[in-house]
Design a protein around this motif. Structure first.
Motif, mmCIF file in Angstrom:
data_model
loop_
_atom_site.group_PDB
_atom_site.id
_atom_site.type_symbol
_atom_site.label_atom_id
_atom_site.label_comp_id
_atom_site.label_asym_id
_atom_site.label_seq_id
_atom_site.Cartn_x
_atom_site.Cartn_y
_atom_site.Cartn_z
ATOM 1 N N PRO A 66 35.185 -13.393 16.847
ATOM 2 C CA PRO A 66 33.864 -13.783 16.342
ATOM 3 C C PRO A 66 32.814 -12.722 16.623
ATOM 4 C CG PRO A 66 34.383 -15.001 18.330
ATOM 5 C CD PRO A 66 35.625 -14.226 17.978
ATOM 6 N N LEU A 67 31.967 -12.484 15.638
ATOM 7 C CA LEU A 67 30.879 -11.524 15.768
ATOM 8 C C LEU A 67 29.552 -12.263 15.574
ATOM 9 C CD1 LEU A 67 32.339 -8.653 13.572
ATOM 10 C CD2 LEU A 67 32.411 -8.820 16.055
ATOM 11 N N SER A 68 28.762 -12.361 16.631
ATOM 12 C CA SER A 68 27.482 -13.076 16.541
ATOM 13 C C SER A 68 26.491 -12.288 15.699
ATOM 14 C CB SER A 68 26.915 -13.287 17.945
ATOM 15 O OG SER A 68 27.779 -14.073 18.724
ATOM 16 N N LEU A 69 25.757 -12.999 14.847
ATOM 17 C CA LEU A 69 24.727 -12.360 14.034
ATOM 18 C C LEU A 69 23.439 -12.203 14.840
ATOM 19 C CD1 LEU A 69 25.190 -14.152 10.622
ATOM 20 C CD2 LEU A 69 25.738 -11.811 11.168
ATOM 21 N N PRO A 70 22.719 -11.106 14.687
ATOM 22 C CA PRO A 70 21.461 -10.890 15.441
ATOM 23 C C PRO A 70 20.312 -11.650 14.791
ATOM 24 C CG PRO A 70 21.879 -9.028 14.008
ATOM 25 C CD PRO A 70 23.062 -9.941 13.853
ATOM 26 N N TRP A 71 20.267 -12.985 15.046
ATOM 27 C CA TRP A 71 19.319 -13.815 14.324
ATOM 28 C C TRP A 71 17.933 -13.879 14.959
ATOM 29 C CZ3 TRP A 71 18.817 -15.259 9.689
ATOM 30 C CH2 TRP A 71 19.948 -15.407 8.888
ATOM 31 N N ALA A 72 17.764 -13.360 16.158
ATOM 32 C CA ALA A 72 16.478 -13.515 16.828
ATOM 33 C C ALA A 72 15.315 -13.026 15.968
ATOM 34 C CB ALA A 72 16.489 -12.769 18.154
ATOM 35 N N ARG A 73 15.497 -11.879 15.295
ATOM 36 C CA ARG A 73 14.449 -11.352 14.423
ATOM 37 C C ARG A 73 14.792 -11.527 12.944
ATOM 38 N NH1 ARG A 73 13.049 -5.538 17.411
ATOM 39 N NH2 ARG A 73 12.318 -6.429 19.383
ATOM 40 N N ALA A 74 16.047 -11.320 12.625
ATOM 41 C CA ALA A 74 16.425 -11.344 11.212
ATOM 42 C C ALA A 74 16.148 -12.705 10.582
ATOM 43 C CB ALA A 74 17.900 -10.986 11.058
ATOM 44 N N ARG A 75 16.347 -13.783 11.319
ATOM 45 C CA ARG A 75 16.152 -15.111 10.728
ATOM 46 C C ARG A 75 14.688 -15.334 10.372
ATOM 47 N NH1 ARG A 75 16.645 -19.364 15.828
ATOM 48 N NH2 ARG A 75 14.863 -18.569 16.994
ATOM 49 N N LEU A 76 13.781 -14.806 11.196
ATOM 50 C CA LEU A 76 12.367 -14.961 10.888
ATOM 51 C C LEU A 76 11.994 -14.189 9.628
ATOM 52 C CD1 LEU A 76 10.803 -14.720 14.465
ATOM 53 C CD2 LEU A 76 11.315 -16.770 13.120
ATOM 54 N N GLY A 77 12.595 -13.007 9.464
ATOM 55 C CA GLY A 77 12.332 -12.229 8.255
ATOM 56 C C GLY A 77 12.843 -12.931 7.006
ATOM 57 N N VAL A 78 14.056 -13.473 7.086
ATOM 58 C CA VAL A 78 14.620 -14.202 5.947
ATOM 59 C C VAL A 78 13.772 -15.426 5.629
ATOM 60 C CG1 VAL A 78 16.599 -15.552 5.165
ATOM 61 C CG2 VAL A 78 16.969 -13.390 6.354
ATOM 62 N N LEU A 79 13.378 -16.157 6.661
ATOM 63 C CA LEU A 79 12.579 -17.353 6.456
ATOM 64 C C LEU A 79 11.221 -17.015 5.847
ATOM 65 C CD1 LEU A 79 12.027 -20.343 6.760
ATOM 66 C CD2 LEU A 79 11.372 -19.933 9.143
ATOM 67 N N ALA A 80 10.570 -15.970 6.360
ATOM 68 C CA ALA A 80 9.260 -15.589 5.829
ATOM 69 C C ALA A 80 9.352 -15.194 4.360
ATOM 70 C CB ALA A 80 8.673 -14.445 6.660
ATOM 71 N N CYS A 81 10.361 -14.414 4.013
ATOM 72 C CA CYS A 81 10.538 -14.003 2.608
ATOM 73 C C CYS A 81 10.825 -15.196 1.711
ATOM 74 C CB CYS A 81 11.661 -12.978 2.510
ATOM 75 S SG CYS A 81 11.272 -11.364 3.215
ATOM 76 N N ALA A 82 11.698 -16.090 2.175
ATOM 77 C CA ALA A 82 12.046 -17.261 1.366
ATOM 78 C C ALA A 82 10.825 -18.153 1.156
ATOM 79 C CB ALA A 82 13.170 -18.048 2.037
ATOM 80 N N ALA A 83 10.047 -18.390 2.225
ATOM 81 C CA ALA A 83 8.866 -19.238 2.104
ATOM 82 C C ALA A 83 7.827 -18.611 1.182
ATOM 83 C CB ALA A 83 8.265 -19.497 3.483
ATOM 84 N N TRP B 75 16.708 -23.254 -1.770
ATOM 85 C CA TRP B 75 15.585 -24.152 -2.042
ATOM 86 C C TRP B 75 14.419 -23.390 -2.668
ATOM 87 C CZ3 TRP B 75 14.519 -29.216 -2.257
ATOM 88 C CH2 TRP B 75 13.182 -29.604 -2.290
ATOM 89 N N ALA B 76 14.161 -22.187 -2.190
ATOM 90 C CA ALA B 76 13.041 -21.405 -2.724
ATOM 91 C C ALA B 76 13.168 -21.219 -4.226
ATOM 92 C CB ALA B 76 12.962 -20.051 -2.023
ATOM 93 N N PHE B 77 14.397 -21.049 -4.717
ATOM 94 C CA PHE B 77 14.621 -20.795 -6.141
ATOM 95 C C PHE B 77 15.225 -21.995 -6.871
ATOM 96 C CE2 PHE B 77 14.563 -16.455 -4.424
ATOM 97 C CZ PHE B 77 13.654 -15.868 -5.282
#
Length: 544
Positions: free
Chosen positions: A21-38, A148-150
């Motif tokens: 298993p390879l953990s994804l670096p979500w600490a920052r990336a998830r906020l970027g994805v969420l901000a763009c989607a919103a 959901w955004a689209f």
């Protein structure tokens, strides 16, 4: 279904060729994805909100705002107050803006009334992300937010002034707070109570958005199935329900007035209805609640999903459903199954069915599709009999095709998102249109403008959206024109010039014969179309 104790969901991980298993670096990336989607969700929902005029339901909200301004709060009392308060605030802000803004930057009334719903729909992206992350992990959360955004059908509902958008937003917010409390209580039961209280407050706002208490029962059933012996990891009864009751009453003060309950009684008994019937797939159906499950066919929502959801999203449901079965004891997947079964069953068995009622189903469907997309990509990457470059290429291609499918569905249908059909719908929903309601009174504003320019003095306009006609007629210089309801008053054009606006979405048992005779005997003076779809026909009869 056997009860299982609460456990935190497994985090979503990618797996390499050696299955490590390879953990994804979500600490920052998830906020970027969420901000763009919103941000994208907001852009597509608020753009060109005044492209089309008000619908009959929205005019009821406009009239309620006018009454609120004079201190009268009983108008449109069959619906709670919260969304109308947001609209009132938006209209006041628009008026203030228009007093100082250049004329070419003025905000129309249509935009002001619909803006709170559009913003609530965009905010749902954030809340849905939070729910998905708690229950399914960060990767599924990111996919859910983008879908959901689209989501072309969700966008269509979010862009009209109806209560369903607020209902879904606050239901999901309540679920997020409750699930957050469950997780926090594993380490700090006292701190978890704050989240449980916030969940109760969100449920109160949900009820102040639309009177749908059954959602409390659905979520309560889910918690009973997954956590029958919660111990101390549960809300304090008084705080949770006290917050629910307080926010419900504060956001919906007219509920304490006896006049509101008298209004309810008249509404439920049908005393406020002037016409009956709902046109679906070329046939009229009775929509009175007491005859449920008769009325509009129970296959209505299944057909809606099969013909109006992008095919790539439907395809992603396949691995999503497989995961719902394979991981059926996990809390998140139990929630998906409960929502799928009870939302579809509850709405399908009701006599009355409307496109906007599908919004909670669409949110659930987007969650399942996100699970399916992430799981399907994970399966591809674990195919050890394929070379690593092949796996990565196929996975990237699958993501690209999926992304293109949801984005193109939104772009090709803008700004009339409700008319979207997938390839299946384009074949089976055309003649006659299966869902006439999707035009949402498009064209009535333009019809009134065209009639006012040429109508004879003291002519009458007959329509089954009379409040919409009257609203737009006030913006014309023709104060001599009169407005009547086709279903309520019929058609008598012997002594005066009469203009009839005919819309399939307003075909009723009362006007069906008249409309049939009119179409057989007269040629429309004008037809208002959206692409190749006839939204409204205008007939000129009587004295010339």
């Amino acid at each position: 279904m056997p009860a299982v104790p609460y456990t935190a969901p497994r985090p979503t991980t990618w797996v390499d060729a050696s299955s490590r298993p390879l953990s994804l670096p979500w600490a920052r990336a998830r906020l970027g994805v969420l901000a763009c989607a919103a941000l994208l969700a907001a852009v597509v929902r608020i753009g060109a909100l005044d492209t089309y005029g008000f619908s009959e339901d929205e005019i009821n909200k406009v009239q309620a705002i006018e009454q609120y301004r004079t201190g009268h709060f009983l108008s449109n009392a069959e619906h709670p107050m919260l969304m109308k308060l947001a609209m009132w605030g938006s209209v006041e802000l628009a008026d203030a803006w228009n007093r100082v803004a250049p004329s070419d930057s003025a905000m129309s009334l249509e935009t002001a009334v619909r803006l709170p719903n559009a913003l609530a729909g965009a905010l749902t992206t954030v809340v849905l992300f939070g729910v998905a992350e708690l229950l399914f992990g960060g990767t599924v959360a990111a996919a859910t937010a983008v879908i959901w955004a689209f989501d072309v059908n969700a966008i269509a509902v979010n862009r009209i002034g109806k209560e369903d958008t607020f209902l879904v937003l606050f239901f999901l917010l309540a679920v997020f707070c409750y699930e957050r409390a469950k997780r926090v209580a594993a380490a700090d039961v006292a701190r978890a109570q704050r989240w449980y209280t916030l969940s109760g407050a969100a449920f109160g706002l949900m009820l102040a958005s639309k009177y749908m208490p059954q959602y409390l029962g659905i979520y309560g059933l889910f918690n009973l199935l997954t956590d029958r012996v919660p111990g101390q990891n549960k809300p304090e009864w008084l705080r949770h329900y006290g917050a629910m009751a307080a926010t419900f009453v504060i956001a919906n003060l007219p509920i304490v007035l006896p006049s509101t309950w008298r209004y309810f009684a008249s509404y439920v008994s049908g005393g406020l209805l002037v016409h009956h019937g709902y046109l679906y797939d070329g046939a009229l159906y009775v929509t009175n609640v007491p005859i449920s499950p008769l009325g509009v066919p129970v296959t209505f929502y299944l057909r809606l999903l099969a013909t109006k959801v992008p095919l790539v999203v439907l395809a992603a449901l396949v691995p999503g459903v497989i995961e719902m079965v394979r991981r059926r004891r996990e809390r998140g997947f139990v929630l998906l199954r409960v929502l799928t079964v009870f939302l579809l069953l509850m709405y399908s068995l009701m006599a009355a069915k409307f496109l906007r009622y599908s919004l909670p189903m669409l949110a659930t469907l987007d969650l399942i599709a996100a699970v399916g997309l992430v799981s399907g990509i994970g399966w591809l990457l674990r195919k050890t009999w394929l070379s690593e470059p092949t796996r990565v290429t196929v996975a990237a291609l699958a993501v690209a095709v999926f992304g293109a499918g949801v984005v193109l569905a939104q772009q090709t249908s803008a700004p009339h998102y409700s008319l979207f059909q997938n390839a299946v719908g384009a074949r089976v929903n055309v003649d006659p249109p299966a869902f006439p309601e999707e035009t949402y009174d498009f064209g009535v504003r333009e019809a009134v403008g065209g009639i006012a320019a040429v109508a004879a003095p003291s002519a009458v306009i007959v329509s089954d959206a009379p409040a919409v006609v009257a609203h737009y007629l006030r913006g014309q210089s023709r104060r001599d024109l009169q407005v009547e309801s086709l279903s309520a008053h019929g058609l008598d054009a012997r002594l005066r010039e009469t203009w009839v606006i005919v819309q399939d979405e307003h075909l009723t048992f009362e006007n069906q014969r008249l409309v049939g005779q009119l179409r057989a005997r007269e040629t429309p003076w004008r037809e208002i179309r959206i692409d190749d779809r006839v939204a409204a026909q205008i007939f000129r009869v009587g004295e010339r």
